[in-house]
Design a protein around this motif. Structure first.
Motif, PDB file in Angstrom:
ATOM      1  N   LYS A  84       0.838  -1.207   0.000  1.00  0.00           N
ATOM      2  CA  LYS A  84       0.000   0.000   0.000  1.00  0.00           C
ATOM      3  C   LYS A  84       0.871   1.254   0.000  1.00  0.00           C
ATOM      4  O   LYS A  84       0.575   2.223  -0.688  1.00  0.00           O
ATOM      5  CB  LYS A  84      -0.930   0.012   1.212  1.00  0.00           C
ATOM      6  CG  LYS A  84      -2.060  -0.981   1.133  1.00  0.00           C
ATOM      7  CD  LYS A  84      -2.909  -0.901   2.405  1.00  0.00           C
ATOM      8  CE  LYS A  84      -4.091  -1.818   2.361  1.00  0.00           C
ATOM      9  NZ  LYS A  84      -4.911  -1.698   3.596  1.00  0.00           N
ATOM     10  N   LEU A  85       1.947   1.242   0.764  1.00  0.00           N
ATOM     11  CA  LEU A  85       2.821   2.416   0.846  1.00  0.00           C
ATOM     12  C   LEU A  85       3.626   2.627  -0.432  1.00  0.00           C
ATOM     13  O   LEU A  85       3.941   3.766  -0.786  1.00  0.00           O
ATOM     14  CB  LEU A  85       3.747   2.301   2.061  1.00  0.00           C
ATOM     15  CG  LEU A  85       3.058   2.423   3.415  1.00  0.00           C
ATOM     16  CD1 LEU A  85       4.025   2.093   4.541  1.00  0.00           C
ATOM     17  CD2 LEU A  85       2.464   3.809   3.604  1.00  0.00           C
ATOM     18  N   ARG A  86       3.968   1.552  -1.134  1.00  0.00           N
ATOM     19  CA  ARG A  86       4.693   1.683  -2.408  1.00  0.00           C
ATOM     20  C   ARG A  86       3.861   2.416  -3.455  1.00  0.00           C
ATOM     21  O   ARG A  86       4.410   3.031  -4.363  1.00  0.00           O
ATOM     22  CB  ARG A  86       5.108   0.314  -2.937  1.00  0.00           C
ATOM     23  CG  ARG A  86       6.426  -0.187  -2.394  1.00  0.00           C
ATOM     24  CD  ARG A  86       6.972  -1.365  -3.181  1.00  0.00           C
ATOM     25  NE  ARG A  86       6.095  -2.527  -3.174  1.00  0.00           N
ATOM     26  CZ  ARG A  86       6.097  -3.475  -2.242  1.00  0.00           C
ATOM     27  NH1 ARG A  86       6.933  -3.398  -1.233  1.00  0.00           N
ATOM     28  NH2 ARG A  86       5.275  -4.498  -2.322  1.00  0.00           N
ATOM     29  N   ASN A  87       2.531   2.361  -3.325  1.00  0.00           N
ATOM     30  CA  ASN A  87       1.649   3.055  -4.271  1.00  0.00           C
ATOM     31  C   ASN A  87       1.556   4.550  -3.998  1.00  0.00           C
ATOM     32  O   ASN A  87       0.801   5.251  -4.664  1.00  0.00           O
ATOM     33  CB  ASN A  87       0.252   2.419  -4.253  1.00  0.00           C
ATOM     34  CG  ASN A  87       0.255   1.054  -4.881  1.00  0.00           C
ATOM     35  OD1 ASN A  87       1.043   0.769  -5.779  1.00  0.00           O
ATOM     36  ND2 ASN A  87      -0.617   0.187  -4.394  1.00  0.00           N
ATOM     37  N   LYS A  88       2.304   5.046  -3.026  1.00  0.00           N
ATOM     38  CA  LYS A  88       2.399   6.471  -2.696  1.00  0.00           C
ATOM     39  C   LYS A  88       1.021   7.113  -2.513  1.00  0.00           C
ATOM     40  O   LYS A  88       0.620   7.993  -3.275  1.00  0.00           O
ATOM     41  CB  LYS A  88       3.181   7.240  -3.770  1.00  0.00           C
ATOM     42  CG  LYS A  88       4.544   6.690  -4.068  1.00  0.00           C
ATOM     43  CD  LYS A  88       5.472   6.892  -2.910  1.00  0.00           C
ATOM     44  CE  LYS A  88       6.861   6.429  -3.307  1.00  0.00           C
ATOM     45  NZ  LYS A  88       7.746   6.292  -2.221  1.00  0.00           N
TER      46      LYS A  88
END
Length: 163
Positions: free
Chosen positions: A53-57
């Motif tokens: 989820k965090l990689r999708n900014k």
């Protein structure tokens, strides 16, 4: 901003259940702009799901303070450009012992941010907390009307298609 690749808003809550509730309500509020604004709750227990989820900014991240400090420790989150910090149930955040986590989190943020503390109760501890996190804070105190004191007033204006 399509070129932006940073978290704009960080919302902290004391429990993962409250995080999920906040995410649900924000998704309802941004129904017509979810193509432009992204939100994620990283209150899930599965760390690989959180990292994905965090990689999708996402523009908005909802989390407990403990999860954010965990991600700060592993370097999987960058909150240096957060423009708005919202702490919901700030009184519970303090009573759950998250004050050190909050101080660590804010140390990774720019001092040029807007901060909002939400709390059902005001206490001396919360007042100290407010002075540490906020600059020139304004306190909005909402109180219920006494019985029989409130009357709902509603009106509308008709307009034509042209208007």
């Amino acid at each position: 901003d399509t070129e932006k690749s940073t978290i704009n808003t960080l919302i902290l809550a004391p429990t993962k259940e409250l995080c999920k509730q906040i995410e649900k309500h924000i998704l309802q509020l941004m129904y017509y702009c979810k193509d432009v604004i992204s939100i994620c709750s990283i209150s899930d227990d599965n760390i690989s799901v959180q990292n994905y989820k965090l990689r999708n900014k996402p523009d908005i991240v909802v989390s407990t303070p403990a999860k954010i400090t965990q991600h700060l420790g592993t370097g999987t989150i960058n909150i240096s450009n957060v423009e708005m910090l919202v702490i919901d149930e700030a009184d519970l955040i303090l009573s759950f012992g998250y004050s050190e986590d909050i101080q660590l989190i804010t140390s990774h943020m720019s001092p040029m941010r807007q901060g909002l503390l939400m709390s059902a109760t005001l206490s001396p501890d919360l007042d100290k907390f407010k002075k540490i996190l906020l600059k020139n804070p304004a306190v909005l105190k909402l109180e219920e009307e006494k019985e029989g004191g409130g009357h709902l007033l509603q009106f509308y204006l008709q307009s034509t298609e042209r208007d």
